[in-house]
Design a protein around this motif. Structure first.
Motif, PDB file in Angstrom:
ATOM      1  N   LYS A  42     -24.073  13.774  38.591  1.00  0.00           N
ATOM      2  CA  LYS A  42     -23.924  12.359  38.662  1.00  0.00           C
ATOM      3  C   LYS A  42     -24.354  11.473  38.580  1.00  0.00           C
ATOM      4  CE  LYS A  42     -20.574  15.062  42.056  1.00  0.00           C
ATOM      5  NZ  LYS A  42     -19.491  14.698  43.465  1.00  0.00           N
ATOM      6  N   GLU A  43     -25.697  11.357  38.953  1.00  0.00           N
ATOM      7  CA  GLU A  43     -26.964  10.315  38.865  1.00  0.00           C
ATOM      8  C   GLU A  43     -26.190   9.670  37.175  1.00  0.00           C
ATOM      9  OE1 GLU A  43     -27.404   8.408  40.679  1.00  0.00           O
ATOM     10  OE2 GLU A  43     -27.741   9.360  42.599  1.00  0.00           O
ATOM     11  N   LEU A  44     -26.774  10.500  36.256  1.00  0.00           N
ATOM     12  CA  LEU A  44     -27.066  10.625  34.655  1.00  0.00           C
ATOM     13  C   LEU A  44     -24.839   9.693  34.518  1.00  0.00           C
ATOM     14  CD1 LEU A  44     -28.554  13.518  33.654  1.00  0.00           C
ATOM     15  CD2 LEU A  44     -28.843  11.238  32.796  1.00  0.00           C
ATOM     16  N   LEU A  45     -24.365  10.522  35.071  1.00  0.00           N
ATOM     17  CA  LEU A  45     -22.339   9.778  34.781  1.00  0.00           C
ATOM     18  C   LEU A  45     -22.589   8.696  35.207  1.00  0.00           C
ATOM     19  CD1 LEU A  45     -20.603  13.098  35.633  1.00  0.00           C
ATOM     20  CD2 LEU A  45     -20.425  11.827  33.200  1.00  0.00           C
ATOM     21  N   SER A  46     -23.400   8.314  36.790  1.00  0.00           N
ATOM     22  CA  SER A  46     -22.829   7.026  37.046  1.00  0.00           C
ATOM     23  C   SER A  46     -24.457   6.052  36.865  1.00  0.00           C
ATOM     24  CB  SER A  46     -23.914   7.052  38.135  1.00  0.00           C
ATOM     25  OG  SER A  46     -22.936   7.682  39.715  1.00  0.00           O
ATOM     26  N   LEU A  47     -25.021   6.509  35.600  1.00  0.00           N
ATOM     27  CA  LEU A  47     -25.727   5.480  35.226  1.00  0.00           C
ATOM     28  C   LEU A  47     -25.383   4.887  33.631  1.00  0.00           C
ATOM     29  CD1 LEU A  47     -29.006   4.035  33.871  1.00  0.00           C
ATOM     30  CD2 LEU A  47     -29.264   6.809  33.260  1.00  0.00           C
ATOM     31  N   SER A  48     -24.164   5.993  33.140  1.00  0.00           N
ATOM     32  CA  SER A  48     -23.533   5.576  32.125  1.00  0.00           C
ATOM     33  C   SER A  48     -22.889   4.346  32.104  1.00  0.00           C
ATOM     34  CB  SER A  48     -23.114   7.269  31.533  1.00  0.00           C
ATOM     35  OG  SER A  48     -23.796   8.745  31.328  1.00  0.00           O
ATOM     36  N   ILE A  49     -22.207   4.911  33.381  1.00  0.00           N
ATOM     37  CA  ILE A  49     -20.822   3.546  33.581  1.00  0.00           C
ATOM     38  C   ILE A  49     -21.839   2.593  34.164  1.00  0.00           C
ATOM     39  CG2 ILE A  49     -19.099   2.996  35.695  1.00  0.00           C
ATOM     40  CD1 ILE A  49     -18.808   5.880  35.741  1.00  0.00           C
ATOM     41  N   GLY A  50     -22.608   2.397  34.425  1.00  0.00           N
ATOM     42  CA  GLY A  50     -24.059   0.969  34.661  1.00  0.00           C
ATOM     43  C   GLY A  50     -23.909   0.726  33.502  1.00  0.00           C
ATOM     44  N   VAL A  51     -24.265   0.829  32.589  1.00  0.00           N
ATOM     45  CA  VAL A  51     -25.119   0.733  31.005  1.00  0.00           C
ATOM     46  C   VAL A  51     -23.287   0.262  30.706  1.00  0.00           C
ATOM     47  CG1 VAL A  51     -24.957   1.501  28.649  1.00  0.00           C
ATOM     48  CG2 VAL A  51     -26.729   1.940  30.898  1.00  0.00           C
ATOM     49  N   VAL A  52     -22.257   1.024  30.543  1.00  0.00           N
ATOM     50  CA  VAL A  52     -20.707  -0.230  30.103  1.00  0.00           C
ATOM     51  C   VAL A  52     -20.653  -0.319  30.922  1.00  0.00           C
ATOM     52  CG1 VAL A  52     -18.713   0.778  29.707  1.00  0.00           C
ATOM     53  CG2 VAL A  52     -20.513   2.881  29.327  1.00  0.00           C
ATOM     54  N   ILE A  53     -21.050  -1.067  32.150  1.00  0.00           N
ATOM     55  CA  ILE A  53     -19.983  -2.560  32.425  1.00  0.00           C
ATOM     56  C   ILE A  53     -21.380  -3.187  32.425  1.00  0.00           C
ATOM     57  CG2 ILE A  53     -18.599  -1.346  33.900  1.00  0.00           C
ATOM     58  CD1 ILE A  53     -20.321  -1.368  36.321  1.00  0.00           C
ATOM     59  N   ARG A  54     -22.670  -3.099  31.952  1.00  0.00           N
ATOM     60  CA  ARG A  54     -23.862  -3.619  32.226  1.00  0.00           C
ATOM     61  C   ARG A  54     -24.124  -4.570  33.285  1.00  0.00           C
ATOM     62  NH1 ARG A  54     -20.935  -6.616  26.542  1.00  0.00           N
ATOM     63  NH2 ARG A  54     -21.430  -4.908  25.763  1.00  0.00           N
ATOM     64  N   CYS A  55     -24.527  -3.315  34.138  1.00  0.00           N
ATOM     65  CA  CYS A  55     -24.759  -3.347  35.951  1.00  0.00           C
ATOM     66  C   CYS A  55     -26.316  -3.940  35.954  1.00  0.00           C
ATOM     67  CB  CYS A  55     -24.173  -2.911  36.576  1.00  0.00           C
ATOM     68  SG  CYS A  55     -24.392  -3.208  38.560  1.00  0.00           S
ATOM     69  N   ASP A  56     -27.074  -4.835  35.831  1.00  0.00           N
ATOM     70  CA  ASP A  56     -28.346  -4.124  35.775  1.00  0.00           C
ATOM     71  C   ASP A  56     -28.846  -3.510  37.017  1.00  0.00           C
ATOM     72  OD1 ASP A  56     -28.815  -5.079  33.336  1.00  0.00           O
ATOM     73  OD2 ASP A  56     -29.448  -7.191  33.902  1.00  0.00           O
ATOM     74  N   HIS A  57     -28.333  -3.666  38.244  1.00  0.00           N
ATOM     75  CA  HIS A  57     -29.133  -3.411  39.520  1.00  0.00           C
ATOM     76  C   HIS A  57     -28.396  -1.680  40.040  1.00  0.00           C
ATOM     77  CE1 HIS A  57     -28.974  -7.999  41.470  1.00  0.00           C
ATOM     78  NE2 HIS A  57     -30.168  -6.756  41.660  1.00  0.00           N
ATOM     79  N   CYS A  58     -27.087  -1.196  38.870  1.00  0.00           N
ATOM     80  CA  CYS A  58     -26.254  -0.426  38.811  1.00  0.00           C
ATOM     81  C   CYS A  58     -27.440   1.318  37.706  1.00  0.00           C
ATOM     82  CB  CYS A  58     -24.792   0.164  38.091  1.00  0.00           C
ATOM     83  SG  CYS A  58     -23.861  -0.721  39.268  1.00  0.00           S
ATOM     84  N   ILE A  59     -28.056   0.062  36.952  1.00  0.00           N
ATOM     85  CA  ILE A  59     -28.468   1.085  35.723  1.00  0.00           C
ATOM     86  C   ILE A  59     -30.285   0.935  36.547  1.00  0.00           C
ATOM     87  CG2 ILE A  59     -29.798   0.567  33.912  1.00  0.00           C
ATOM     88  CD1 ILE A  59     -27.377  -1.111  32.539  1.00  0.00           C
ATOM     89  N   LEU A  60     -31.042  -0.436  37.311  1.00  0.00           N
ATOM     90  CA  LEU A  60     -31.836   0.809  37.560  1.00  0.00           C
ATOM     91  C   LEU A  60     -32.013   1.576  38.829  1.00  0.00           C
ATOM     92  CD1 LEU A  60     -33.429  -2.939  38.245  1.00  0.00           C
ATOM     93  CD2 LEU A  60     -34.540  -1.204  36.633  1.00  0.00           C
ATOM     94  N   TRP A  61     -30.567   1.352  39.400  1.00  0.00           N
ATOM     95  CA  TRP A  61     -30.484   2.214  41.360  1.00  0.00           C
ATOM     96  C   TRP A  61     -30.799   3.723  40.174  1.00  0.00           C
ATOM     97  CZ3 TRP A  61     -29.462   0.780  46.001  1.00  0.00           C
ATOM     98  CH2 TRP A  61     -29.264   1.999  46.955  1.00  0.00           C
TER      99      TRP A  61
END
Length: 82
Positions: free
Chosen positions: A45-64
Motif C-alpha cells: 500500500k505504501e508503494l502504491l501511495s508513493l507511485s501516486i505521489g510521483v505521478v501527481i508530483r507531490c513532494d510531501h507525498c513522495i517524502l512521506w
C-alpha cells in the motif's frame, strides 16, 4: 534543509492542522481505514501511495510515503526479473 527535516516539519504542521479542523481529523480516519491491511500488506500500500505521489508530483507525498515504505520493509534492491 534536509529531506528528513522537511518531512518532520511537514508532519508537525499536519499534526497541528489535525488538532484545529474536525474535517481533517475525519479525513485522517478515512486514510487510516483505507490503509488497513486486510487485503494488501502495508508495504504494498505504501508503494502504491508513493507511485501516486510521483505521478501527481507531490513532494510531501513522495517524502512521506518513501519514509513509510522503507519503515514497512521496502528495500533498495532491484528485482532479478529486470
Amino acid at each position: 534543509m534536509s529531506r528528513t527535516q522537511d518531512l518532520d516539519e511537514f508532519k508537525e504542521m499536519l499534526g497541528d492542522l489535525l488538532e484545529e479542523a474536525l474535517e481533517l481529523k475525519q479525513f485522517s480516519a478515512f486514510i487510516e481505514a483505507a490503509e488497513a491491511t486486510t487485503v494488501l500488506d502495508h508495504k504494498t500500500k505504501e508503494l502504491l501511495s508513493l507511485s501516486i505521489g510521483v505521478v501527481i508530483r507531490c513532494d510531501h507525498c513522495i517524502l512521506w510515503h518513501t519514509d513509510a515504505a522503507l519503515e514497512a520493509g521496502t528495500t533498495h534492491e532491484r528485482s532479478s526479473t529486470h
